[in-house]
Design a protein around this motif. Sequence first.
Motif: not given
Length: 250
Positions: A43, A74, A76
């Motif tokens: 990421e 994360i 994403i």
Amino acid sequence: MAGNKVETFLKSELKKKNALLFILIDSEVSNLEASAKLAKDVEKIGASAILVGGSSATDQIEMAQVVKGIKKGIKIPIILFPGNVTGVVPEADAILFSSLMNSENPYFISQAQALGAPSVLKFGLEPLPTAYLVIGDGTSAWFVGSARGIPFEKPKIAAAYALAAQFLGMRFVYLEAGSGAKSSVTPEMVKTVRHTFNGFLIVGGGIKDVKTAQSLVKAGADALVIGTFLEKGGSLKKLQEIAKAIQRSK
Ligand SMILES: CC(C)=CCC/C(C)=C/CC/C(C)=C/CC/C(C)=C/COP(=O)(O)OP(=O)(O)O
Ligand SMILES: O=P(O)(O)OC[C@@H](O)CO
Ligand SMILES: [Mg+2]
């Protein structure tokens, strides 16, 4: 039903970056800790999504644990990449709701989808309607999915499938050379498919260097999937070079 958050995110990332990098984490290969760290690291260097799946990943509990473990660290999206109904697990953001259009076995064209759909709804996963096209032969996805692999040197056949996918309302096409493939899909095939298909074009299998990645993006790929390179200990520095290069090369 989940909205279209992930699809909207991917499209806006695409506008910003020109081409995206997706990292495939195979829940069978990486352990929990390693997967969580890997997801964070990629990421940081610019990956736009984490795919979780494997053509022989049939342990649903293990898969669910990997998703849960990655998710905390994360921002994403985590997108499931199922090779079977066992690939549908909770807590991911979306799923490549794919049909292996060039399979010889109807199970991989529509039956697994019918069996998996109720769980997709139940888990609130966003389905990304995807035509999964296996190119060439000899890989796990080809074997497990009973694919009649589209020859690498027949781009027009791939484009015809992609057009059919578009007419069927699918918004994603995934040109798959297969995990660990000796060579990736050719830029010529990507270019031919790009001319025909209007949606989000994912390309994966055997991508491990900057030059190949750049040529696929120049040819029109919207996102590249990389898995084996990292599984085999490829460096994050090189992955970052790939990420940077594709974000400039369209
Ligand atoms: C939508 C639902 C519920 C299922 C879809 C089922 C389909 C279309 C499967 C296609 C056939 C298949 C076996 C695809 C595998 C896709 C995949 C996760 C590939 C990446 O895994 P690999 O790295 O090739 O797997 P191995 O590590 O086992 O070699
Ligand atoms: O493992 P690699 O060769 O990077 O391929 C990624 C993905 O396309 C496999 O489904
Ligand atoms: Mg694998």
